[in-house]
Design a protein around this motif. Structure first.
Motif, short mmCIF file in Angstrom:
data_model
loop_
_atom_site.label_atom_id
_atom_site.label_comp_id
_atom_site.label_asym_id
_atom_site.label_seq_id
_atom_site.Cartn_x
_atom_site.Cartn_y
_atom_site.Cartn_z
N LEU A 18 76.74 40.95 -40.32
CA LEU A 18 77.20 40.95 -38.93
C LEU A 18 77.84 42.29 -38.58
O LEU A 18 77.58 42.85 -37.50
CB LEU A 18 78.20 39.81 -38.73
CG LEU A 18 78.89 39.73 -37.37
CD1 LEU A 18 77.88 39.54 -36.25
CD2 LEU A 18 79.91 38.59 -37.38
N SER A 19 78.65 42.81 -39.47
CA SER A 19 79.30 44.09 -39.24
C SER A 19 78.28 45.22 -39.12
O SER A 19 78.38 46.08 -38.23
CB SER A 19 80.26 44.39 -40.39
OG SER A 19 80.85 45.67 -40.25
N LEU A 20 77.28 45.23 -39.98
CA LEU A 20 76.22 46.25 -39.91
C LEU A 20 75.53 46.22 -38.55
O LEU A 20 75.28 47.27 -37.93
CB LEU A 20 75.19 46.01 -41.02
CG LEU A 20 75.58 46.34 -42.45
CD1 LEU A 20 74.49 45.89 -43.41
CD2 LEU A 20 75.84 47.83 -42.61
N ALA A 21 75.20 45.00 -38.09
CA ALA A 21 74.50 44.87 -36.82
C ALA A 21 75.38 45.27 -35.64
O ALA A 21 74.90 45.90 -34.68
CB ALA A 21 74.02 43.43 -36.65
N ALA A 22 76.65 44.91 -35.69
CA ALA A 22 77.57 45.26 -34.60
C ALA A 22 77.71 46.78 -34.48
O ALA A 22 77.69 47.33 -33.37
CB ALA A 22 78.92 44.61 -34.84
N HIS A 23 77.85 47.45 -35.61
CA HIS A 23 77.97 48.92 -35.56
C HIS A 23 76.69 49.56 -35.05
O HIS A 23 76.74 50.54 -34.30
CB HIS A 23 78.30 49.44 -36.97
CG HIS A 23 79.74 49.31 -37.34
ND1 HIS A 23 80.72 50.10 -36.80
CD2 HIS A 23 80.37 48.44 -38.20
CE1 HIS A 23 81.90 49.76 -37.31
NE2 HIS A 23 81.71 48.76 -38.17
N LEU A 41 85.85 42.08 -37.92
CA LEU A 41 85.40 42.89 -36.79
C LEU A 41 86.56 43.55 -36.05
O LEU A 41 86.46 44.71 -35.63
CB LEU A 41 84.59 42.02 -35.82
CG LEU A 41 83.22 41.55 -36.33
CD1 LEU A 41 82.66 40.47 -35.42
CD2 LEU A 41 82.24 42.72 -36.43
N ARG A 42 87.65 42.82 -35.88
CA ARG A 42 88.83 43.40 -35.22
C ARG A 42 89.36 44.59 -36.02
O ARG A 42 89.76 45.60 -35.45
CB ARG A 42 89.91 42.34 -35.06
CG ARG A 42 89.66 41.37 -33.89
CD ARG A 42 90.72 40.31 -33.85
NE ARG A 42 90.65 39.52 -32.63
CZ ARG A 42 91.35 38.40 -32.43
NH1 ARG A 42 92.16 37.95 -33.38
NH2 ARG A 42 91.23 37.74 -31.30
#
Length: 262
Positions: free
Chosen positions: A184-189, A216-217
């Motif tokens: 999820l973090s990879l995709a958000a970045h 994420l925060r």
């Protein structure tokens, strides 16, 4: 907007004719676009795989290039039939569903081979993961052969190896959860957005949601998730109405402000 959205659930009909459930969607005032997803795998038996977790496990193992015997519990006859279904793509639709990945992990760790009710296996995995505190995660990254697809196959291989070695189920369950959050973090970045919205039935998992929000925060994202409306299918109509209302509001007036019939 723009807003980066993660929609994770069990089964959703996709615009490409496959079963969605692990999607990354970018939304702005002009519309939405599916900008990524989890790498798809086949579900032998189709809809019945939502009940039989071992079927999702077999499909995931096959996609990872592994022997499916551990998923079918050593049943040679069943293994042969399922292997043919997967190889020939007979009654084995593709899915990118995170919910089905939860089922596969639950089956491979020995926590659940069937869902007696919706989400049972995922709940078993969540409860087990809550018993073990670690930041370790199974590996996940972008697929080299499929742009914008998160490749969970290395993580599944590592989980299958841990299961064969008799590693504690809570440890495997927690590392699986952490793998999803890393993805999820990879995709958000990659999205370039600073605002993230999380929804779908998978985020009813309190451990997954709270850990994802905290992660994420800490990386500078502003995070939203449903509270007053259901996280799962019960909230779909509200989102559809909200989106349609914005479209109609823009269509109600011409560029010079004159009323138009909509």
């Amino acid at each position: 907007g723009p807003v980066f959205g993660a929609a994770w659930d069990g089964t959703g009909y996709g615009t490409d004719g496959t079963i969605w459930g692990g999607e990354f969607i970018t939304i702005d005032d002009k519309g939405w676009a599916r900008t990524g997803s989890f790498l798809p795998f086949s579900l032998p038996g189709g809809d019945v795989a939502a009940r039989d977790c071992w079927r999702a496990a077999a499909g995931a193992l096959f996609a990872a290039g592994l022997n499916i015997t551990s998923a079918v519990d050593g049943d040679d006859k069943t293994s042969s039939i399922v292997q043919q279904m997967l190889s020939k793509r007979v009654n084995a639709p593709l899915t990118s569903s995170v919910g089905r990945l939860f089922d596969a992990a639950a089956a491979l760790t020995g926590l659940a081979r069937q869902n007696r009710f919706e989400g049972e296996a995922a709940m078993q995995l969540e409860f087990a993961a809550s018993e073990f505190d670690t930041d370790d995660a199974y590996p996940i990254g972008w697929a080299e052969d499929a742009p914008n697809r998160l490749d969970w196959r290395p993580g599944l291989k590592a989980l299958d190896q841990d299961a064969a070695a008799g590693q504690p189920r809570p440890l495997m369950a927690r590392k699986f959860h952490n793998m999803l959050i890393e993805g999820l973090s990879l995709a958000a970045h990659r999205s370039g957005c600073t605002t993230v919205a999380l929804s779908g039935g998978c985020f009813q998992n309190r451990l997954l949601l709270e850990t994802a929000v905290s992660h994420l925060r800490a990386e500078g994202f502003k995070v939203y998730w449903p509270r007053a409306i259901p996280m799962n299918d019960g909230g779909l109509a509200v989102g559809q109405l909200g989106f349609a209302a914005r479209v109609l509001d823009r269509s109600a007036f011409s560029e010079d402000g004159a009323d138009q019939c909509v």
